[in-house]
Write a protein that holds these residues in place. Structure first.
Motif, PDB file in Angstrom:
ATOM      1  N   GLY A  50     -41.990  49.191 -28.755  1.00 32.02           N
ATOM      2  CA  GLY A  50     -41.534  50.212 -27.899  1.00 32.02           C
ATOM      3  C   GLY A  50     -40.398  51.133 -28.119  1.00 32.02           C
ATOM      4  N   PHE A  51     -40.015  51.768 -26.996  1.00 31.72           N
ATOM      5  CA  PHE A  51     -39.144  53.058 -27.342  1.00 31.72           C
ATOM      6  C   PHE A  51     -37.644  52.900 -26.425  1.00 31.72           C
ATOM      7  N   THR A  52     -36.765  53.351 -27.119  1.00 30.62           N
ATOM      8  CA  THR A  52     -35.530  53.478 -26.348  1.00 30.62           C
ATOM      9  C   THR A  52     -35.525  54.593 -25.659  1.00 30.62           C
ATOM     10  N   ALA A  53     -34.328  54.924 -25.055  1.00 29.03           N
ATOM     11  CA  ALA A  53     -34.529  56.227 -24.066  1.00 29.03           C
ATOM     12  C   ALA A  53     -35.115  57.512 -24.906  1.00 29.03           C
ATOM     13  N   ARG A  54     -34.739  57.699 -26.058  1.00 28.01           N
ATOM     14  CA  ARG A  54     -35.005  58.684 -26.828  1.00 28.01           C
ATOM     15  C   ARG A  54     -35.752  58.478 -28.239  1.00 28.01           C
ATOM     16  N   PHE A  55     -35.867  57.349 -28.737  1.00 24.07           N
ATOM     17  CA  PHE A  55     -36.427  57.307 -29.787  1.00 24.07           C
ATOM     18  C   PHE A  55     -37.497  55.914 -29.890  1.00 24.07           C
ATOM     19  N   PRO A  56     -38.475  56.212 -30.831  1.00 23.72           N
ATOM     20  CA  PRO A  56     -39.337  54.995 -30.780  1.00 23.72           C
ATOM     21  C   PRO A  56     -38.408  53.747 -31.708  1.00 23.72           C
ATOM     22  N   ARG A  57     -38.729  52.608 -31.406  1.00 18.86           N
ATOM     23  CA  ARG A  57     -38.019  51.474 -32.117  1.00 18.86           C
ATOM     24  C   ARG A  57     -38.864  51.208 -33.263  1.00 18.86           C
ATOM     25  N   TRP A  58     -39.796  51.894 -33.626  1.00 18.36           N
ATOM     26  CA  TRP A  58     -40.921  51.393 -34.576  1.00 18.36           C
ATOM     27  C   TRP A  58     -40.682  52.489 -35.720  1.00 18.36           C
ATOM     28  N   ALA A  59     -39.897  53.398 -35.892  1.00 16.92           N
ATOM     29  CA  ALA A  59     -39.654  54.582 -36.651  1.00 16.92           C
ATOM     30  C   ALA A  59     -38.319  54.936 -36.770  1.00 16.92           C
ATOM     31  N   VAL A  60     -38.066  55.564 -38.089  1.00 14.58           N
ATOM     32  CA  VAL A  60     -36.610  55.950 -38.257  1.00 14.58           C
ATOM     33  C   VAL A  60     -36.825  57.060 -39.445  1.00 14.58           C
ATOM     34  N   ALA A  61     -35.881  58.186 -39.100  1.00 12.68           N
ATOM     35  CA  ALA A  61     -35.862  59.221 -40.300  1.00 12.68           C
ATOM     36  C   ALA A  61     -34.532  58.723 -41.162  1.00 12.68           C
ATOM     37  N   TYR A  62     -34.982  59.178 -42.459  1.00 10.13           N
ATOM     38  CA  TYR A  62     -33.994  59.217 -43.377  1.00 10.13           C
ATOM     39  C   TYR A  62     -33.307  60.439 -43.997  1.00 10.13           C
ATOM     40  N   LYS A  63     -32.464  60.969 -43.615  1.00 13.64           N
ATOM     41  CA  LYS A  63     -31.958  62.322 -43.913  1.00 13.64           C
ATOM     42  C   LYS A  63     -31.449  62.546 -45.429  1.00 13.64           C
ATOM     43  N   PHE A  64     -32.276  63.397 -46.047  1.00 13.59           N
ATOM     44  CA  PHE A  64     -31.695  63.674 -47.444  1.00 13.59           C
ATOM     45  C   PHE A  64     -30.334  64.878 -47.294  1.00 13.59           C
ATOM     46  N   GLU A  65     -29.615  64.539 -48.189  1.00 15.94           N
ATOM     47  CA  GLU A  65     -28.447  65.625 -48.469  1.00 15.94           C
ATOM     48  C   GLU A  65     -28.721  66.920 -48.571  1.00 15.94           C
ATOM     49  N   ALA A  66     -27.853  67.810 -48.122  1.00 11.56           N
ATOM     50  CA  ALA A  66     -28.268  69.398 -48.434  1.00 11.56           C
ATOM     51  C   ALA A  66     -28.110  69.360 -49.827  1.00 11.56           C
ATOM     52  N   LEU A  67     -28.781  70.634 -50.462  1.00 12.65           N
ATOM     53  CA  LEU A  67     -28.869  70.542 -51.789  1.00 12.65           C
ATOM     54  C   LEU A  67     -27.693  71.624 -52.323  1.00 12.65           C
ATOM     55  N   LYS A  68     -26.796  71.125 -52.973  1.00  9.85           N
ATOM     56  CA  LYS A  68     -25.575  71.769 -53.535  1.00  9.85           C
ATOM     57  C   LYS A  68     -25.659  72.115 -55.011  1.00  9.85           C
ATOM     58  N   ALA A  69     -25.006  73.202 -55.495  1.00 10.79           N
ATOM     59  CA  ALA A  69     -24.512  73.292 -56.710  1.00 10.79           C
ATOM     60  C   ALA A  69     -23.278  74.122 -57.144  1.00 10.79           C
ATOM     61  N   GLN A  70     -22.607  73.941 -57.944  1.00 11.20           N
ATOM     62  CA  GLN A  70     -21.499  74.590 -58.380  1.00 11.20           C
ATOM     63  C   GLN A  70     -21.849  75.513 -59.662  1.00 11.20           C
ATOM     64  N   THR A  71     -21.165  76.659 -59.484  1.00 10.92           N
ATOM     65  CA  THR A  71     -21.165  77.576 -60.660  1.00 10.92           C
ATOM     66  C   THR A  71     -20.297  78.801 -60.747  1.00 10.92           C
ATOM     67  N   ARG A  72     -20.094  79.558 -61.455  1.00 15.75           N
ATOM     68  CA  ARG A  72     -19.261  80.635 -61.459  1.00 15.75           C
ATOM     69  C   ARG A  72     -19.645  81.964 -60.928  1.00 15.75           C
ATOM     70  N   LEU A  73     -18.780  82.553 -60.239  1.00 16.50           N
ATOM     71  CA  LEU A  73     -19.175  84.053 -59.728  1.00 16.50           C
ATOM     72  C   LEU A  73     -18.942  85.102 -60.716  1.00 16.50           C
ATOM     73  N   ILE A  74     -19.878  85.694 -61.311  1.00 12.04           N
ATOM     74  CA  ILE A  74     -19.789  86.529 -62.230  1.00 12.04           C
ATOM     75  C   ILE A  74     -19.537  87.972 -61.625  1.00 12.04           C
ATOM     76  N   ASP A  75     -20.062  88.308 -60.573  1.00 14.10           N
ATOM     77  CA  ASP A  75     -19.983  89.700 -59.995  1.00 14.10           C
ATOM     78  C   ASP A  75     -20.390  89.664 -58.411  1.00 14.10           C
ATOM     79  N   ILE A  76     -19.705  90.690 -57.871  1.00 10.42           N
ATOM     80  CA  ILE A  76     -20.417  90.995 -56.645  1.00 10.42           C
ATOM     81  C   ILE A  76     -21.079  92.418 -56.694  1.00 10.42           C
ATOM     82  N   LEU A  77     -22.475  92.095 -56.361  1.00  9.77           N
ATOM     83  CA  LEU A  77     -22.897  93.572 -56.168  1.00  9.77           C
ATOM     84  C   LEU A  77     -23.277  93.869 -54.828  1.00  9.77           C
ATOM     85  N   VAL A  78     -23.277  95.295 -54.491  1.00  9.57           N
ATOM     86  CA  VAL A  78     -23.759  95.713 -53.267  1.00  9.57           C
ATOM     87  C   VAL A  78     -25.014  96.419 -53.113  1.00  9.57           C
TER      88      VAL A  78
END
Ligand code: AMP
Ligand code: ZN
Length: 671
Positions: A300-328
């Protein structure tokens, strides 16, 4: 005569089948076997045929994807079963808790089969087919009632309007926009001063809620189904339901995994995580579902969700690098946007060398400087954003960023108006940067849709001074274009042909293309239908008052101001005048077909899908007559649900043709 009609009937069926097969190859299999041109030819033939034989139009004909007219708002319709959200988990512990709750809920059932599948990042949608025909498409809304967006959803070409299964079929899925396409849509929005869609979900939801389906049709929406809610002969496991959906020709993701232990579930999730960049759609997690339908019922269901399914959220994709210039960069209206130039870094399957920095204030407040390390994130967004700075040592840092006082393209003065966040190049008349952006905008798919007129060709046309404004495009010759770098005769011919073809576009597209600040596709349709044609607009201009503009439905005060100042702008008006001189005088959508029902009469009966008053209004607007009862000479009886047999027989006896609502809508042709 009879013979000729037979031929029409047969050809109609052939064309419908063929176009449907091409749609499938193009949108579902990604493997088209005909060129766009050949496809367009088939489509045009079908439209002509249906114009001559309106009775051949069925609700599921490919022409009906764009057949309906704007609606006033969306009707709210209850979902046959409540549409729940999904509970989220973020780590293995939470996942274990979920699996334990499932086990606990089912008692002594031994191994429980689980299905792990991608969590698509879009807007959720419920589809209801009745006797094989797509009847309704509903947004989630509050879960109990959704908005009826059927006419918009029908414009999605990968979605069959007809499926083999009879009876009622209820399925759910996700609607979204592809990555590359979202980028183009966003570029346009930003140039118009509208906020960019942050992610495919917003873009899809926004496109679905447009009141004018023909604008939705220009947005490259896709749909993928992942849940079967009801059907006659519905299988008793989720895995089989997914197969069932695919057998019906409905688009599915096709990459589910069956698991029986937490280890397998975790492995499946990380596999999805690692393949997320290679998938043709955006995913933001995985969904774990109990496979057996009877188990689901027991949980069955709770007030908001099914009890038979769940989502697994991935982490946001991040990367680190150097800023070489700021273009306009310089936009269509002169707006200057700073862009981060990065040391190339791998992120989300692509190599990133540019990222968005928003505006000057943001750069100042974060004190971002050339030489710093920056964290870029791609969280569903198309253009990665700089979200964090790791300051370099003072000796390695550049000076604080300042907006240039002269335009990086034309060298003209720049400025920032009171209360505005943006700096602009003030050299409206002669800045090649602005002109190039304006031409790119003019050629866009949602505007004049000029094939072959890409950014590099635009650069050349502007640099060689062959084109000084959008009107110049229409006086280009093959010889001129041929003379450009790397231009063969054939490509020159193609370009000129594409420009010529755009002459046939409707007025709203031209208005969109001219890029009046704040005026988007929807407002352009309103302006177009108010003035009828470009020449009508031009003639009305000396008298057009701001108040008159503001009185047009859908045109707000700010927009009216913006239109009014364009009309006072000599350069803008010069372009309009020259377009007319060059024979470019498009008419408003529907204008050319006004009166498609002229001389026809209709009587409505039964429970109709749209409010009766609105249907009557449409019939009259298209030049048709409405009879309150079938009488001698009534051409068509439009039947809804629950119509008595006797009524239909009586109508037939009186020589009145019996059609359904979709057929009627098809007769009120559009575009
Ligand atoms: P959320 O919006 O974060 O509450 O997540 C729930 C939503 O995820 C559902 O309403 C669906 O629209 C969406 N969703 C995406 N992919 C799936 C899937 N494979 N199965 C179920 N729901 C999904
Ligand atoms: Zn400039």
């Amino acid at each position: 005569m009879g013979n000729q009609r037979d031929i029409a009937v047969r050809r109609h069926a052939e064309l419908v089948e063929e176009i449907r097969a091409h749609d499938r190859r193009y949108y579902v299999d990604n493997a088209p076997i005909v060129s766009d041109r050949e496809y367009d030819k088939l489509f045009a033939e079908l439209k002509d045929l249906e114009r001559d034989h309106p009775d051949l139009i069925t609700g599921d004909s490919p022409t009906q994807r764009i057949g309906t007219q704007p609606v006033d708002g969306f009707e709210r319709v209850p979902h046959p079963q409540r549409m729940y959200s999904l509970d989220n988990t973020y780590d293995e512990g939470e996942l274990r808790d979920f699996l334990e709750r499932v086990k606990g809920g089912l008692g002594d059932e031994g191994t429980v089969k689980l299905v792990v599948e991608p969590k698509l990042d879009g807007a959720s949608m419920e589809l209801i087919y009745r006797d094989g025909i797509l009847e309704k498409a509903l947004t989630r809304g509050d879960g109990v009632e959704g908005e009826n967006v059927t006419s918009n959803v029908k414009t999605i070409r990968s979605l069959p309007l007809r499926i083999p299964s009879t009876g009622e079929v209820i399925a759910r899925g996700e609607i979204f926009i592809n990555r590359e396409n979202l980028e183009a849509v966003n570029r346009e929005r930003e140039e118009r001063g509208e906020p960019a869609f942050a992610n495919p979900r917003n873009a899809a939801a926004g496109s679905l809620r447009l009141l004018d389906p023909s604008i939705t049709a220009r947005r490259p929406l896709r749909i993928i189904l992942y849940e079967l809610i009801g059907a006659s002969g519905m299988p008793d496991s989720h895995i089989e339901c997914l197969e069932w959906l695919a057998e019906q020709g409905l688009p599915t993701h096709g990459i589910q995994c069956v698991c029986t232990s937490q280890e397998e579930v975790t492995a499946a999730i990380s596999e999805f995580d690692s393949m997320r960049n290679d998938l043709p759609f955006e995913i933001d997690g995985a969904v774990v579902k109990v496979d057996r339908v009877d188990f689901r019922e027991r949980l069955g269901f709770t007030a908001r969700f099914p009890r038979w399914a769940v989502a697994y959220k991935f982490e946001a994709l991040k990367a680190q690098t150097r800023l070489i210039d700021i273009l306009v960069q310089v936009g269509r209206t002169g707006a200057l946007t700073p862009v981060a130039v990065l040391e190339p870094v791998a992120l989300a399957g692509t190599t990133i060398s540019r990222a968005s920095l928003h505006n000057e204030d943001e750069i100042r407040s974060k004190d971002i400087r050339v030489g710093d390390m920056v964290v870029v994130e791609k969280a569903g967004e198309i253009i990665p954003q700089v979200v964090e700075v790791i300051r370099a040592r003072d000796t390695e840092r550049g000076d604080p960023f300042v907006m240039p006082t002269t335009c990086p393209v034309c060298g003209g003065p720049t400025g920032r108006e009171e209360g505005e966040a943006r700096w602009r190049c003030t050299n409206r008349l002669a800045c090649p940067g602005q002109l190039k952006a304006a031409l790119r905008h003019f050629a866009l798919r949602s505007a004049m849709d000029i094939e072959h007129l890409g950014p590099s060709l635009i650069d050349q046309l502007v640099n060689s001074e062959l084109v000084r404004d959008p009107a110049d495009l229409f006086s280009l010759t093959v010889e001129q274009v041929e003379g450009l770098d790397r231009m063969a005769k054939k490509s020159a011919l193609n370009l000129i042909a594409a420009i010529d073809k755009s002459r046939g576009k409707t007025l709203d597209r031209l208005i969109t293309g001219l890029g009046i600040p704040l005026v988007g596709e929807v407002a352009a349709v309103q302006l177009a239908s108010r003035y009828g044609s470009l020449s009508g607009f031009y003639q009305a201009i000396p008298a057009v008052q701001r108040e008159e503009l503001a009185a047009i439905h859908g045109i707000g005060d700010k927009m009216a101001d913006s239109v009014a100042s364009s009309l006072e702008d000599e350069r803008f008006m010069g372009v309009v005048k020259r377009l007319l001189d060059l024979g470019v005088d498009p008419v408003a959508r529907g204008e050319s077909e006004k009166g498609s029902l002229t001389g026809m009469s209709f009587c409505l009966t039964g429970k109709l899908f749209e409010p009766r008053a609105r249907i009557q209004e449409r019939i009259r607007a298209a030049g048709g007559e409405v009879h309150s009862a079938v009488k001698k000479g009534t051409g068509y009886l439009v039947t809804g649900e629950k119509v008595g047999k006797s009524k239909i027989e009586k109508a037939r006896a009186a020589g009145t043709e019996v059609i359904d609502e979709e057929t009627l809508m098809g007769m009120i042709l559009d575009e």
